[in-house]
Design a protein around this motif. Structure first.
Motif, PDB file in Angstrom:
ATOM      1  N   GLY A  10       0.807  -1.210   0.000  1.00  0.00           N
ATOM      2  CA  GLY A  10       0.000   0.000   0.000  1.00  0.00           C
ATOM      3  C   GLY A  10       0.840   1.259   0.000  1.00  0.00           C
ATOM      4  O   GLY A  10       1.952   1.280   0.538  1.00  0.00           O
ATOM      5  N   HIS A 108       0.721  -2.650  -5.795  1.00  0.00           N
ATOM      6  CA  HIS A 108      -0.557  -2.991  -5.180  1.00  0.00           C
ATOM      7  C   HIS A 108      -0.907  -1.851  -4.239  1.00  0.00           C
ATOM      8  O   HIS A 108      -0.166  -1.551  -3.298  1.00  0.00           O
ATOM      9  N   LEU A 109      -2.046  -1.178  -4.509  1.00  0.00           N
ATOM     10  CA  LEU A 109      -2.478  -0.041  -3.708  1.00  0.00           C
ATOM     11  C   LEU A 109      -3.778  -0.366  -2.982  1.00  0.00           C
ATOM     12  O   LEU A 109      -4.568  -1.190  -3.449  1.00  0.00           O
ATOM     13  N   SER A 111      -5.483   2.503  -1.565  1.00  0.00           N
ATOM     14  CA  SER A 111      -6.197   3.772  -1.651  1.00  0.00           C
ATOM     15  C   SER A 111      -5.631   4.543  -2.832  1.00  0.00           C
ATOM     16  O   SER A 111      -4.479   4.347  -3.228  1.00  0.00           O
ATOM     17  N   ILE A 112      -6.459   5.439  -3.363  1.00  0.00           N
ATOM     18  CA  ILE A 112      -6.015   6.216  -4.521  1.00  0.00           C
ATOM     19  C   ILE A 112      -6.847   7.485  -4.610  1.00  0.00           C
ATOM     20  O   ILE A 112      -7.997   7.530  -4.151  1.00  0.00           O
ATOM     21  N   HIS A 126      -0.529  -0.189 -11.697  1.00  0.00           N
ATOM     22  CA  HIS A 126      -1.025  -0.545 -10.374  1.00  0.00           C
ATOM     23  C   HIS A 126      -2.275  -1.408 -10.461  1.00  0.00           C
ATOM     24  O   HIS A 126      -3.022  -1.360 -11.439  1.00  0.00           O
ATOM     25  N   SER A 128      -5.482  -2.179  -7.560  1.00  0.00           N
ATOM     26  CA  SER A 128      -5.937  -1.494  -6.359  1.00  0.00           C
ATOM     27  C   SER A 128      -7.181  -2.160  -5.802  1.00  0.00           C
ATOM     28  O   SER A 128      -8.054  -2.604  -6.551  1.00  0.00           O
ATOM     29  N   SER A 129      -7.247  -2.193  -4.472  1.00  0.00           N
ATOM     30  CA  SER A 129      -8.440  -2.697  -3.795  1.00  0.00           C
ATOM     31  C   SER A 129      -9.420  -1.582  -3.444  1.00  0.00           C
ATOM     32  O   SER A 129     -10.489  -1.844  -2.906  1.00  0.00           O
ATOM     33  N   ALA A 178      -6.382  -6.605  -3.390  1.00  0.00           N
ATOM     34  CA  ALA A 178      -7.035  -6.483  -4.683  1.00  0.00           C
ATOM     35  C   ALA A 178      -7.307  -7.861  -5.276  1.00  0.00           C
ATOM     36  O   ALA A 178      -6.469  -8.768  -5.197  1.00  0.00           O
TER      37      ALA A 178
END
Length: 396
Positions: A10, A108-109, A111-112, A126, A128-129, A178
């Motif tokens: 993250g 792997h993120l 938040s965005i 990326h 992302s979850s 994710a």
């Protein structure tokens, strides 16, 4: 064929404060803080608590990471200083460092937002979850050696430069995985694991470790797994992550603060016998196949892959040193200029002795002589070390 990197778990949006002792002195006076109120371990439930904590870090010349009860506290303190908005998190800063050398990666993120989209290099992909945009900033404070702050009748003088992180980041704390992580890992040559230190709930931690383990089944059998440790918001959860990662990761990496936390004591990093003893004891506590320790004076590897990791250790030192010298925005030429620098003779002698004491399953590389850097950057040095370490695995 280029090396394929997947870097987790993250990233963050950081508020980097410009060091200003006068603002700190005013905050201490406004909140009635005296020298007797300074406390490294105090829960940060208010602006007053954050100032008490920060001044204690400065007094002792150490760094760390602390949970804050509310992001409003972060916003309130940041509003008192000149602040620069940047991206943080081990995987993100490592990816940015690698991009300087022309290496792409997939993050792997969890938040965005538009700030992340704007500041990420174009070479960085990326997964992302995140299901919606959000921002929960981390407050980053770096201070120089010799920094002076008057608190009541006392003057605090920082014996070393360092940095502190304060954050309340729900997406990071939840660290949701994710759904397409496994797809990203199918062709990965290197997988970096980090960020479990921010989870505060044991059940959440167990769930995330299980999900990551399941996703890793998609990896090629010869892929390299690197774990970067960190300071835990709930120290009791550190052992569970360690127990998982000593068999999950091929390389288990940590810095001097984390080493000393495991050992429960301070270590004289410039005494060869003390260092060797500490590393042997640490490897017993953290029995990973290969253990990496990176500090301001040296970096070392012990274990199965140690003999082959000399270039990676040097790459990490060079990248972290370039950031220390120049902060954000350095170039590949700057990295090359740093690589042409030499270590201090005393540090070179120290690492030679530590290597001898640890034996053939160890590799020790001295840090570079950065004593003439007038305005060093202490934020993100460990993350930059990781980026330089990984980049060296892919470069001749």
């Amino acid at each position: 064929m280029s090396t394929r990197f997947v870097l987790g778990m993250g990233g963050t949006v950081d508020y980097e404060l410009r060091w200003d002792p006068a603002v700190l002195e005013r905050l201490a006076a406004e909140h009635g803080i005296g020298p007797e109120d300074l406390d490294l371990a105090t829960p940060v439930d208010s602006v007053r608590d954050l100032v008490r904590s920060l001044l204690a870090f400065v007094r002792d010349g150490v760094g760390g990471e602390r949970f804050v009860a509310s992001s409003d506290i972060v916003e309130a303190v940041a509003a008192r200083f000149d602040t620069e908005v940047t991206l943080g998190g081990t995987c993100v800063r490592a990816a940015i460092a690698m991009d300087v050398l022309g290496l792409s990666s997939t993050l792997h993120l969890v938040s965005i937002d538009d700030t992340v989209r704007r500041l990420l290099p174009s070479s960085v992909d990326h997964v992302s979850s995140a299901v919606q945009d959000s921002r929960d900033p981390h407050l980053i404070v770096q201070y120089p050696a010799g920094a002076r702050v008057r608190v009541g009748d006392a003057e605090l003088v920082a014996p070393h430069p360092n940095r502190i992180i304060y954050a309340n980041d729900p997406p990071h704390r939840e660290l949701r995985i994710a759904a397409d992580l496994a797809d990203a890992l199918r062709t990965a040559d290197v997988f970096l694991l980090s960020s479990f230190n921010v989870i505060q709930d044991p059940a959440t931690l167990e769930s995330r470790l299980l999900q990551v383990r399941d996703a890793m089944r998609a990896m090629p059998p010869d892929a390299l797994v690197v774990f970067e440790d960190a300071g835990y918001h709930v120290p009791e959860l550190s052992r569970r992550v360690r127990d998982e990662m000593v068999w999950t990761a091929d390389v288990y990496s940590l810095n001097e603060d984390e080493m000393q936390a495991y050992l429960g004591r301070q270590v004289d990093l410039l005494d060869a016998a003390t260092v060797a003893k500490a590393v042997v004891e640490l490897h017993q506590l953290v029995p990973a196949p290969t253990l990496v320790v990176h500090t301001k004076y040296w970096a070392l590897a012990v274990g199965q892959r140690a003999a082959a990791l000399g270039p990676a250790l040097l790459g990490g030192i060079t990248m972290a040193s370039t950031r220390y010298r120049l902060g954000d925005g350095f170039t590949a030429d700057d990295y090359a200029d740093t690589g042409a620098m030499s270590p201090r003779a005393s540090t070179q002698a120290l690492t030679t002795e530590v290597t001898h004491l640890l034996g053939p399953d160890a590799c020790v590389v001295p840090a570079l002589d950065l004593s003439d850097v007038a305005r060093p950057t202490t934020i993100g040095l460990g993350d930059s070390f990781v980026g330089g370490f990984l980049a060296a695995l892919a470069r001749p």
